[in-house]
Design an enzyme around this catalytic site. Structure first.
Site, short mmCIF file in Angstrom:
data_model
loop_
_atom_site.label_atom_id
_atom_site.label_comp_id
_atom_site.label_asym_id
_atom_site.label_seq_id
_atom_site.Cartn_x
_atom_site.Cartn_y
_atom_site.Cartn_z
N HIS A 21 1.20 6.99 6.12
CA HIS A 21 1.52 5.15 6.10
C HIS A 21 2.43 4.72 7.23
CE1 HIS A 21 -0.38 5.64 1.96
NE2 HIS A 21 -0.81 4.23 2.00
N ASP B 241 1.62 12.16 3.99
CA ASP B 241 1.62 10.64 4.01
C ASP B 241 1.66 9.98 5.49
OD1 ASP B 241 1.73 7.88 3.40
OD2 ASP B 241 3.07 8.32 1.77
#
Length: 137
Positions: free
Chosen positions: A16, A14
């Site tokens: 983000h 991930d």
């Protein structure tokens, strides 16, 4: 008062970064010593950072929906590494699709997480819980 060390990061594949930066800022402003290991972090990255900084808590973020897979076994690995009493928090979009939040929360608690946060939870809620769990006035 002694500052409490916490490790913050985004687990798995991930990337983000925005929420991670917001949490870093919010917890730092609240008086915590934050070690932010950033995005694309493995369980081992969290554990190694926690050991190096004598952290009281590990805060795991996941926004791409695979948090449940990425977080499985983290409590056991912490215990094997000697972090028996470390607090584990997880938050974000932890699962794929629309699932009942109570069942998601239960699955993470069953995996050994102390607190689990739904998407959109304000940082203040986590800060309040962490102060309560660490018995900081």
């Amino acid at each position: 008062m002694m500052k409490k060390n916490i490790v913050l990061g985004v687990i798995g594949a991930d990337c983000h970064a925005v929420g991670n930066k917001i949490l870093d800022y919010a917890f730092t402003e609240a008086g915590f010593e934050v070690t932010n290991i950033g995005v694309l972090s493995s369980q081992e990255d969290f554990i190694n950072a926690a050991i190096e900084t004598s952290a009281s808590a590990i805060l795991v973020s996941s926004l791409y929906g695979h948090g449940e897979i990425d977080c499985r076994g983290l409590r056991e690995k912490c215990e094997e590494a000697g972090l028996k009493d470390i607090l584990l928090y997880a938050g974000g979009n932890l699962v794929v699709g629309k699932q009942d939040w109570k069942s998601v929360e239960k699955r993470f608690k069953d995996m050994g997480f102390n607190r689990v946060y739904a998407p959109g939870t304000k940082p203040e809620e986590g800060i309040r819980d962490l102060k309560e769990d660490l018995k900081i006035a």
